[in-house]
Design a protein around this motif. Structure first.
Motif, PDB file in Angstrom:
ATOM      1  N   GLY A  82       1.035  -1.198  -0.154  1.00 12.37           N
ATOM      2  CA  GLY A  82       0.182  -0.030  -0.006  1.00 12.37           C
ATOM      3  C   GLY A  82       0.963   1.209  -0.184  1.00 12.37           C
ATOM      4  N   GLY A  83       0.564   2.169  -1.247  1.00 13.66           N
ATOM      5  CA  GLY A  83       1.362   3.390  -1.013  1.00 13.66           C
ATOM      6  C   GLY A  83       2.653   3.365  -1.418  1.00 13.66           C
ATOM      7  N   TYR A  85       6.119   3.510  -4.062  1.00 13.29           N
ATOM      8  CA  TYR A  85       6.373   3.188  -4.945  1.00 13.29           C
ATOM      9  C   TYR A  85       7.676   3.899  -5.762  1.00 13.29           C
ATOM     10  CZ  TYR A  85       4.978   8.299  -4.684  1.00 13.29           C
ATOM     11  OH  TYR A  85       5.257   9.438  -4.326  1.00 13.29           O
ATOM     12  N   GLN A 102       1.091   7.054 -10.380  1.00 11.32           N
ATOM     13  CA  GLN A 102       2.353   6.161  -9.674  1.00 11.32           C
ATOM     14  C   GLN A 102       2.207   5.151 -10.117  1.00 11.32           C
ATOM     15  OE1 GLN A 102       5.071   8.396  -8.855  1.00 11.32           O
ATOM     16  NE2 GLN A 102       4.155   9.865  -8.681  1.00 11.32           N
ATOM     17  N   TYR A 104       2.831   2.096  -8.902  1.00  8.10           N
ATOM     18  CA  TYR A 104       2.736   1.228  -7.217  1.00  8.10           C
ATOM     19  C   TYR A 104       3.673  -0.177  -7.045  1.00  8.10           C
ATOM     20  CZ  TYR A 104       0.018   5.320  -5.263  1.00  8.10           C
ATOM     21  OH  TYR A 104      -0.226   6.869  -5.559  1.00  8.10           O
ATOM     22  N   HIS A 106       1.714  -2.536  -5.318  1.00  4.56           N
ATOM     23  CA  HIS A 106       0.410  -3.400  -6.036  1.00  4.56           C
ATOM     24  C   HIS A 106       0.682  -3.873  -7.450  1.00  4.56           C
ATOM     25  CE1 HIS A 106      -3.565  -4.313  -5.319  1.00  4.56           C
ATOM     26  NE2 HIS A 106      -3.836  -3.555  -6.464  1.00  4.56           N
ATOM     27  N   ASN A 128      12.291   1.162  -1.487  1.00  3.14           N
ATOM     28  CA  ASN A 128      12.089   1.929  -0.401  1.00  3.14           C
ATOM     29  C   ASN A 128      11.811   1.398   0.723  1.00  3.14           C
ATOM     30  OD1 ASN A 128       8.605   3.769  -0.972  1.00  3.14           O
ATOM     31  ND2 ASN A 128       9.060   2.588  -2.369  1.00  3.14           N
TER      32      ASN A 128
END
Length: 239
Positions: A82-83, A85, A102, A104, A106, A128
């Protein structure tokens, strides 16, 4: 509940035997793996949801970084998509048309090209978390469902898995407040315990081999994976 390391070890050993059964040169791969995988290396595991329409294998619902140190299992780190990218990646027009600005994690496997998709996932995870990964393993719900059907009944966090695995994981989150990572770990725990109690280890290995051949368990890059599993499998069996 068994530890994360034992869950991962069980999965690696099952895949190890499946690869041997498929006819790969085990000891040659072990020697090559020993020279290539000394030191610290990471395996990125992507758990996918194919119910979201896209050209690729499915949405990335959950990820794990499995650390190996000289072939020994180290930390297992959950990565929640989640979130996450990488701002240097620009999503394609069809993805942007869905209102996504973006690329991501996901949606990293959005396209049909699995190798490119796994490279994207690795890049996003590194951006990340700061962690590189050498190999990506993609697991679909069909593979998990096949394992459950082979060794069942399977119980996760005190509940029998009576639906497909994807629905069960969603219910475990929605109704019991489990995180995605905890729900997946609980399900893996249940499969391992059911395998032990049912005595169906050989059947499970056969199922994993079948799912691997059907593409429900996919690995990038394949030639490196064989060497790593051979090396890590032997190392951990002897430890």
């Amino acid at each position: 509940m068994v530890s994360k390391k034992k869950i991962v070890l069980a999965i690696i050993l099952i895949l190890l035997v499946a690869i041997v059964a498929a006819g790969f040169s085990f000891f040659m791969n072990y020697q090559q793996g020993k020279s290539e995988f000394q030191g610290k290396h990471n395996v990125l595991v992507l758990c996918t949801d194919p119910t979201e329409q896209r050209a690729g294998v499915g949405a990335v619902d959950m990820a794990f970084i499995i650390e190996l140190n000289d072939g020994q299992l180290g930390e297992v780190t959950p990565v929640y998509p989640g979130g996450l990218y990488d701002p240097s990646l620009t999503p394609p027009a069809d993805l942007r048309s869905e209102g996504v600005s973006q690329w991501y994690l996901h949606d990293s496997l959005w396209t049909e090209n699995l190798e490119e998709g796994t490279q994207r996932a690795q890049q996003i995870v590194k951006y990340n978390t700061g962690e590189d990964s050498d190999i990506v393993v993609v697991v679909t719900p069909d593979a998990i469902d096949a394992m459950i059907n082979t060794v069942g009944p399977v119980y996760s966090n005190g509940q029998e898995v009576t639906t497909d695995s994807l629905e069960f994981l969603r219910n475990d989150q929605d109704e019991n407040g489990a995180t995605r990572g905890d729900a997946i770990e609980g399900l893996a725990d249940g499969i391992i315990n059911a395998t032990k109690s049912s005595g169906k280890k050989v059947d499970l290995i056969s199922t994993v081999t079948d799912q691997y051949s059907k593409g429900n368990i996919r690995v990038v890059p394949q030639n490196v994976f064989e060497k790593l599993i051979a090396y890590a499998g032997i190392t951990n069996m002897l430890s």
